[in-house]
Every structure is written in C-alpha cells, then in structure tokens.
Enzyme design. Sequence first.
Site, PDB file in Angstrom:
ATOM      1  N   ARG A   1     -26.461 -65.256 -56.589  1.00  0.00           N
ATOM      2  CA  ARG A   1     -27.177 -66.532 -56.693  1.00  0.00           C
ATOM      3  C   ARG A   1     -28.473 -66.305 -57.481  1.00  0.00           C
ATOM      4  NH1 ARG A   1     -23.314 -68.069 -54.200  1.00  0.00           N
ATOM      5  NH2 ARG A   1     -23.102 -69.198 -52.241  1.00  0.00           N
TER       6      ARG A   1
ATOM      7  N   ALA B   1     -39.398 -62.550 -48.189  1.00  0.00           N
ATOM      8  CA  ALA B   1     -40.357 -63.553 -47.706  1.00  0.00           C
ATOM      9  C   ALA B   1     -41.232 -63.031 -46.563  1.00  0.00           C
ATOM     10  CB  ALA B   1     -39.615 -64.813 -47.268  1.00  0.00           C
TER      11      ALA B   1
ATOM     12  N   GLU C   1     -45.009 -51.401 -51.957  1.00  0.00           N
ATOM     13  CA  GLU C   1     -44.465 -52.766 -51.899  1.00  0.00           C
ATOM     14  C   GLU C   1     -43.895 -53.115 -53.267  1.00  0.00           C
ATOM     15  OE1 GLU C   1     -47.159 -55.882 -50.509  1.00  0.00           O
ATOM     16  OE2 GLU C   1     -46.217 -57.279 -51.916  1.00  0.00           O
TER      17      GLU C   1
ATOM     18  N   HIS D   1     -41.432 -56.041 -55.705  1.00  0.00           N
ATOM     19  CA  HIS D   1     -40.765 -57.339 -55.843  1.00  0.00           C
ATOM     20  C   HIS D   1     -40.062 -57.426 -57.185  1.00  0.00           C
ATOM     21  CE1 HIS D   1     -42.765 -58.780 -52.283  1.00  0.00           C
ATOM     22  NE2 HIS D   1     -43.877 -58.247 -52.744  1.00  0.00           N
TER      23      HIS D   1
ATOM     24  N   ARG E   1     -46.781 -67.454 -52.127  1.00  0.00           N
ATOM     25  CA  ARG E   1     -46.276 -66.096 -52.406  1.00  0.00           C
ATOM     26  C   ARG E   1     -47.386 -65.159 -52.914  1.00  0.00           C
ATOM     27  NH1 ARG E   1     -40.627 -66.797 -52.102  1.00  0.00           N
ATOM     28  NH2 ARG E   1     -40.032 -68.870 -52.806  1.00  0.00           N
TER      29      ARG E   1
HETATM   30  O1  CA2 Z   1     -39.320 -61.165 -55.957  1.00  0.00           O
HETATM   31  C1  CA2 Z   1     -38.988 -60.609 -54.904  1.00  0.00           C
HETATM   32  O2  CA2 Z   1     -38.446 -59.509 -54.862  1.00  0.00           O
HETATM   33  C2  CA2 Z   1     -39.207 -61.361 -53.577  1.00  0.00           C
HETATM   34  O3  CA2 Z   1     -39.496 -60.381 -52.583  1.00  0.00           O
HETATM   35  C3  CA2 Z   1     -37.909 -62.074 -53.278  1.00  0.00           C
HETATM   36  C4  CA2 Z   1     -37.980 -62.940 -52.030  1.00  0.00           C
HETATM   37  C5  CA2 Z   1     -39.186 -63.866 -52.081  1.00  0.00           C
HETATM   38  O4  CA2 Z   1     -39.316 -64.578 -50.859  1.00  0.00           O
HETATM   39  C6  CA2 Z   1     -40.481 -63.104 -52.349  1.00  0.00           C
HETATM   40  O5  CA2 Z   1     -41.534 -64.033 -52.454  1.00  0.00           O
HETATM   41  C7  CA2 Z   1     -40.375 -62.313 -53.633  1.00  0.00           C
HETATM   42  C8  CA2 Z   1     -36.730 -63.787 -51.905  1.00  0.00           C
HETATM   43  C9  CA2 Z   1     -35.467 -63.004 -51.884  1.00  0.00           C
HETATM   44  C10 CA2 Z   1     -34.331 -63.955 -52.049  1.00  0.00           C
HETATM   45  O6  CA2 Z   1     -33.275 -63.264 -52.660  1.00  0.00           O
HETATM   46  C11 CA2 Z   1     -32.274 -64.011 -53.188  1.00  0.00           C
HETATM   47  C12 CA2 Z   1     -31.438 -63.377 -54.060  1.00  0.00           C
HETATM   48  C13 CA2 Z   1     -30.420 -64.071 -54.642  1.00  0.00           C
HETATM   49  C14 CA2 Z   1     -30.244 -65.407 -54.356  1.00  0.00           C
HETATM   50  C15 CA2 Z   1     -31.087 -66.050 -53.476  1.00  0.00           C
HETATM   51  C16 CA2 Z   1     -32.111 -65.353 -52.878  1.00  0.00           C
END
Ligand code: CA2
Length: 147
Positions: free
Chosen positions: A17, A76, A97, A99, A110
């Site tokens: 996704r 998150a 950490e 991202h 965020r």
């Molecule tokens: O950018 C990043 O690695 C985050 O840690 C990803 C988190 C978000 O809440 C942080 O603010 C930044 C979200 C992960 C969601 O992963 C998904 C992957 C594919 C499809 C939907 C969600």
Amino acid sequence: MRLLLLNGPNLNLLGQREPGLYGHQTLEQIEGELSQRAAAAGVQLDCFQSNFEGALVERVHQAIGEVDGILLNAGAYTHTSIALRDALLGVAIPYVELHLSNTHAREPFRHNSFLADRAVGVVSGFGPFSYDLAFDGLLNHLRRAAA
Ligand code: CA2
C-alpha cells in the site's frame, strides 16, 4: 556484535500500500537485505515487527544483555509513545530512530518524536535506504565507542 531491528505499527504493509510514500519494498525484503549487509559486516541482526505497543516494549526489555544496539522505526508510536521511550531509556541500549518518509515535511503531529532526543541519531526521508544509513551510523557509533 548483535543488533536488533524493531519496526512498529503498519510497517508490515510496506510494499503493498502507498508505494508513493513508503516505497515498493516489502518489510521482508528490507529485513532480508539488511541481514545480508549485517552478516557481511560480522553483525548478527535480529528483526521484530509488531502492531502492538506492549509487544514492542517487551521486545526492548528482552534485548537486555543480548543486544548492543537497536535500529528503530517505531511508526506512529514515535509521536505518541512515552511507554516506548521509557523502555528504551530503561534498558539503556543505544538506538537510532529511523523513518522512511521525512516526518518534518509531513503533518505537524509527525514533527514531534518522544524518542529522538535520546537517540544516537535520527535518519528520516530516504525511503528503504534510511535502514542502511541507520545501520551504518549505529555500527560506526558502537565500534568507535568500543575502540
Ligand atoms: O516514515 C516512516 O517510516 C514512519 O515511521 C511511517 C509511519 C508514520 O506513522 C510515521 O509518522 C513515519 C506509518 C507507517 C505506515 O506504514 C504503511 C506502509 C504501507 C502502507 C500503509 C502504511
């Protein structure tokens, strides 16, 4: 040297996704490639992902005496979890950490991290390559500290 890669909620959906935001690689591919890089560097890499805050806290506790450093994409929970912060500070294991996305270029909620101020460093915005950069940074930090 032994490192732990921890991934938080929803990161099990990687590659399936929102590829525009998080890339095309699955978490399994990221873990596999990083494990190969780690093996080549003489490092054992353990990988763990959970969508549950308590499970992540318990995995951090289990790392005591087993792990030299932690690579952490807390998803998150980065922006919400005092429990994860307390666990990381409690075990006193150096962590980076990381991202996939640049969290500072996204929604204001965020921009805050409960983990960043006590991390060795923070890597954000390089897609799956953030994992490689975080690995190199943590390994360099630990090797310098041990020398
Ligand atoms: O950018 C990043 O690695 C985050 O840690 C990803 C988190 C978000 O809440 C942080 O603010 C930044 C979200 C992960 C969601 O992963 C998904 C992957 C594919 C499809 C939907 C969600």
